[in-house]
Design a protein around this motif. Structure first.
Motif, PDB file in Angstrom:
ATOM      1  N   LEU A  72      -1.125  11.563  -3.755  1.00  0.00           N
ATOM      2  CA  LEU A  72      -0.426  12.604  -4.504  1.00  0.00           C
ATOM      3  C   LEU A  72       0.064  13.726  -3.595  1.00  0.00           C
ATOM      4  CD1 LEU A  72      -3.007  12.796  -7.383  1.00  0.00           C
ATOM      5  CD2 LEU A  72      -0.631  12.177  -7.677  1.00  0.00           C
ATOM      6  N   SER A  73      -0.335  13.701  -2.349  1.00  0.00           N
ATOM      7  CA  SER A  73      -0.036  14.775  -1.413  1.00  0.00           C
ATOM      8  C   SER A  73       1.457  15.059  -1.325  1.00  0.00           C
ATOM      9  CB  SER A  73      -0.566  14.412  -0.028  1.00  0.00           C
ATOM     10  OG  SER A  73      -0.146  15.346   0.918  1.00  0.00           O
ATOM     11  N   GLN A  74       1.792  16.315  -1.134  1.00  0.00           N
ATOM     12  CA  GLN A  74       3.188  16.728  -0.997  1.00  0.00           C
ATOM     13  C   GLN A  74       3.599  16.852   0.466  1.00  0.00           C
ATOM     14  OE1 GLN A  74       5.441  17.608  -3.722  1.00  0.00           O
ATOM     15  NE2 GLN A  74       3.926  16.205  -4.517  1.00  0.00           N
ATOM     16  N   GLY A  75       2.994  17.789   1.156  1.00  0.00           N
ATOM     17  CA  GLY A  75       3.456  18.166   2.479  1.00  0.00           C
ATOM     18  C   GLY A  75       3.105  17.225   3.608  1.00  0.00           C
ATOM     19  N   GLN A  76       2.006  16.517   3.514  1.00  0.00           N
ATOM     20  CA  GLN A  76       1.564  15.695   4.628  1.00  0.00           C
ATOM     21  C   GLN A  76       1.564  14.210   4.287  1.00  0.00           C
ATOM     22  OE1 GLN A  76      -1.988  17.077   6.557  1.00  0.00           O
ATOM     23  NE2 GLN A  76      -1.672  19.140   5.803  1.00  0.00           N
ATOM     24  N   ARG A  77       2.352  13.819   3.342  1.00  0.00           N
ATOM     25  CA  ARG A  77       2.368  12.438   2.848  1.00  0.00           C
ATOM     26  C   ARG A  77       2.561  11.411   3.971  1.00  0.00           C
ATOM     27  NH1 ARG A  77       3.886  10.662  -2.325  1.00  0.00           N
ATOM     28  NH2 ARG A  77       4.368  12.809  -2.748  1.00  0.00           N
ATOM     29  N   GLN A  78       3.593  11.562   4.776  1.00  0.00           N
ATOM     30  CA  GLN A  78       3.869  10.575   5.822  1.00  0.00           C
ATOM     31  C   GLN A  78       2.774  10.554   6.880  1.00  0.00           C
ATOM     32  OE1 GLN A  78       6.083   8.219   5.355  1.00  0.00           O
ATOM     33  NE2 GLN A  78       6.491   9.292   3.444  1.00  0.00           N
ATOM     34  N   ARG A  79       2.230  11.719   7.192  1.00  0.00           N
ATOM     35  CA  ARG A  79       1.129  11.772   8.161  1.00  0.00           C
ATOM     36  C   ARG A  79      -0.105  11.086   7.591  1.00  0.00           C
ATOM     37  NH1 ARG A  79       0.639  10.545  12.599  1.00  0.00           N
ATOM     38  NH2 ARG A  79      -1.518  10.688  13.145  1.00  0.00           N
ATOM     39  N   LEU A  80      -0.388  11.297   6.314  1.00  0.00           N
ATOM     40  CA  LEU A  80      -1.525  10.619   5.679  1.00  0.00           C
ATOM     41  C   LEU A  80      -1.370   9.105   5.741  1.00  0.00           C
ATOM     42  CD1 LEU A  80      -2.326  12.590   2.397  1.00  0.00           C
ATOM     43  CD2 LEU A  80      -3.861  12.147   4.290  1.00  0.00           C
ATOM     44  N   ILE A  81      -0.186   8.624   5.422  1.00  0.00           N
ATOM     45  CA  ILE A  81       0.059   7.184   5.445  1.00  0.00           C
ATOM     46  C   ILE A  81      -0.109   6.648   6.866  1.00  0.00           C
ATOM     47  CG2 ILE A  81       1.817   5.395   5.118  1.00  0.00           C
ATOM     48  CD1 ILE A  81       2.830   7.149   2.741  1.00  0.00           C
ATOM     49  N   ALA A  82       0.418   7.366   7.854  1.00  0.00           N
ATOM     50  CA  ALA A  82       0.261   6.945   9.249  1.00  0.00           C
ATOM     51  C   ALA A  82      -1.218   6.906   9.637  1.00  0.00           C
ATOM     52  CB  ALA A  82       1.041   7.879  10.169  1.00  0.00           C
ATOM     53  N   ASN A  83      -1.984   7.924   9.220  1.00  0.00           N
ATOM     54  CA  ASN A  83      -3.423   7.961   9.525  1.00  0.00           C
ATOM     55  C   ASN A  83      -4.150   6.789   8.883  1.00  0.00           C
ATOM     56  OD1 ASN A  83      -3.194  10.276  11.049  1.00  0.00           O
ATOM     57  ND2 ASN A  83      -3.888  11.635   9.423  1.00  0.00           N
ATOM     58  N   ILE A  84      -3.800   6.492   7.635  1.00  0.00           N
ATOM     59  CA  ILE A  84      -4.436   5.373   6.932  1.00  0.00           C
ATOM     60  C   ILE A  84      -4.190   4.079   7.710  1.00  0.00           C
ATOM     61  CG2 ILE A  84      -4.275   3.926   4.854  1.00  0.00           C
ATOM     62  CD1 ILE A  84      -3.736   6.606   3.310  1.00  0.00           C
ATOM     63  N   ARG A  85      -2.983   3.849   8.117  1.00  0.00           N
ATOM     64  CA  ARG A  85      -2.645   2.633   8.869  1.00  0.00           C
ATOM     65  C   ARG A  85      -3.315   2.630  10.246  1.00  0.00           C
ATOM     66  NH1 ARG A  85      -2.249   0.313   4.455  1.00  0.00           N
ATOM     67  NH2 ARG A  85      -0.258   0.342   3.395  1.00  0.00           N
ATOM     68  N   GLU A  86      -3.365   3.793  10.911  1.00  0.00           N
ATOM     69  CA  GLU A  86      -4.025   3.883  12.216  1.00  0.00           C
ATOM     70  C   GLU A  86      -5.516   3.590  12.117  1.00  0.00           C
ATOM     71  OE1 GLU A  86      -3.000   7.754  13.748  1.00  0.00           O
ATOM     72  OE2 GLU A  86      -0.877   7.211  13.912  1.00  0.00           O
ATOM     73  N   MET A  87      -6.104   3.867  10.957  1.00  0.00           N
ATOM     74  CA  MET A  87      -7.525   3.570  10.725  1.00  0.00           C
ATOM     75  C   MET A  87      -7.746   2.080  10.450  1.00  0.00           C
ATOM     76  SD  MET A  87      -8.480   6.844   8.299  1.00  0.00           S
ATOM     77  CE  MET A  87     -10.206   6.437   8.058  1.00  0.00           C
ATOM     78  N   GLY A  88      -6.671   1.312  10.387  1.00  0.00           N
ATOM     79  CA  GLY A  88      -6.790  -0.120  10.136  1.00  0.00           C
ATOM     80  C   GLY A  88      -6.952  -0.475   8.673  1.00  0.00           C
ATOM     81  N   ILE A  89      -6.682   0.470   7.794  1.00  0.00           N
ATOM     82  CA  ILE A  89      -6.795   0.247   6.354  1.00  0.00           C
ATOM     83  C   ILE A  89      -5.500  -0.393   5.880  1.00  0.00           C
ATOM     84  CG2 ILE A  89      -7.043   1.365   4.096  1.00  0.00           C
ATOM     85  CD1 ILE A  89      -8.682   3.547   5.629  1.00  0.00           C
ATOM     86  N   THR A  90      -5.615  -1.548   5.221  1.00  0.00           N
ATOM     87  CA  THR A  90      -4.428  -2.321   4.857  1.00  0.00           C
ATOM     88  C   THR A  90      -4.144  -2.317   3.345  1.00  0.00           C
ATOM     89  OG1 THR A  90      -5.759  -4.343   4.740  1.00  0.00           O
ATOM     90  CG2 THR A  90      -4.670  -3.845   6.850  1.00  0.00           C
ATOM     91  N   ASN A  91      -4.901  -1.538   2.572  1.00  0.00           N
ATOM     92  CA  ASN A  91      -4.660  -1.464   1.127  1.00  0.00           C
ATOM     93  C   ASN A  91      -3.206  -1.094   0.861  1.00  0.00           C
ATOM     94  OD1 ASN A  91      -7.467  -0.794   1.821  1.00  0.00           O
ATOM     95  ND2 ASN A  91      -7.780  -0.533  -0.372  1.00  0.00           N
ATOM     96  N   ASP A  92      -2.645  -1.595  -0.245  1.00  0.00           N
ATOM     97  CA  ASP A  92      -1.329  -1.136  -0.687  1.00  0.00           C
ATOM     98  C   ASP A  92      -1.398   0.357  -0.957  1.00  0.00           C
ATOM     99  OD1 ASP A  92      -0.218  -3.659  -0.553  1.00  0.00           O
ATOM    100  OD2 ASP A  92      -0.525  -4.079  -2.681  1.00  0.00           O
ATOM    101  N   ILE A  93      -0.275   1.035  -0.790  1.00  0.00           N
ATOM    102  CA  ILE A  93      -0.203   2.472  -1.041  1.00  0.00           C
ATOM    103  C   ILE A  93       0.793   2.736  -2.157  1.00  0.00           C
ATOM    104  CG2 ILE A  93       0.478   4.699  -0.077  1.00  0.00           C
ATOM    105  CD1 ILE A  93      -0.613   3.704   2.618  1.00  0.00           C
ATOM    106  N   ILE A  94       0.365   3.531  -3.132  1.00  0.00           N
ATOM    107  CA  ILE A  94       1.223   3.978  -4.217  1.00  0.00           C
ATOM    108  C   ILE A  94       1.474   5.463  -4.013  1.00  0.00           C
ATOM    109  CG2 ILE A  94       1.460   4.293  -6.713  1.00  0.00           C
ATOM    110  CD1 ILE A  94      -0.615   1.983  -7.041  1.00  0.00           C
ATOM    111  N   GLU A  95       2.715   5.818  -3.731  1.00  0.00           N
ATOM    112  CA  GLU A  95       3.060   7.232  -3.523  1.00  0.00           C
ATOM    113  C   GLU A  95       3.496   7.836  -4.838  1.00  0.00           C
ATOM    114  OE1 GLU A  95       5.383   8.241   0.025  1.00  0.00           O
ATOM    115  OE2 GLU A  95       5.433   6.070   0.384  1.00  0.00           O
ATOM    116  N   ILE A  96       2.887   8.937  -5.207  1.00  0.00           N
ATOM    117  CA  ILE A  96       3.237   9.635  -6.438  1.00  0.00           C
ATOM    118  C   ILE A  96       3.865  10.964  -6.055  1.00  0.00           C
ATOM    119  CG2 ILE A  96       2.375  10.685  -8.556  1.00  0.00           C
ATOM    120  CD1 ILE A  96       2.008   7.681  -8.609  1.00  0.00           C
TER     121      ILE A  96
END
Length: 96
Positions: A72-96
């Motif tokens: 749900l994040s506004q300002g850091q959405r792309q950074r959050l997604i990059a961090n999730i992927r860098e952590m090796g987490i492969t779950n689908d992401i739903i951006e709201i």
């Protein structure tokens, strides 16, 4: 209008999910409008949320399952997604 859209978008989710990020937007929307979601894990790797709970569940640093991650994040959405992927987490992401 943006909040109304986010609430509508959340209402379209009909599967178990993880909620990543417990910033202001999540807290405000979640207090009234996430109750219909089947939330498996609340996730936030900010040290401020360590040992905290939300809706009776512990706030974790990473998901414990393969369910989609709702962001749900506004300002850091792309950074959050990059961090999730860098952590090796492969779950689908739903951006709201």
């Amino acid at each position: 209008e943006s909040i109304k859209y986010k609430i509508w978008k959340l209402a379209t989710i009909n599967e178990p999910v993880n909620i990543w990020g417990l910033g202001d937007i999540t807290w405000h929307i979640a207090t009234e409008n996430l109750v219909h979601l089947d939330v498996l894990d609340y996730i936030d790797n900010d040290p401020a949320f360590r040992n905290q709970t939300y809706n009776g569940k512990p706030v974790l640093e990473r998901p414990t399952n393969g369910a989609p991650i709702v962001i749900l994040s506004q300002g850091q959405r792309q950074r959050l997604i990059a961090n999730i992927r860098e952590m090796g987490i492969t779950n689908d992401i739903i951006e709201i």
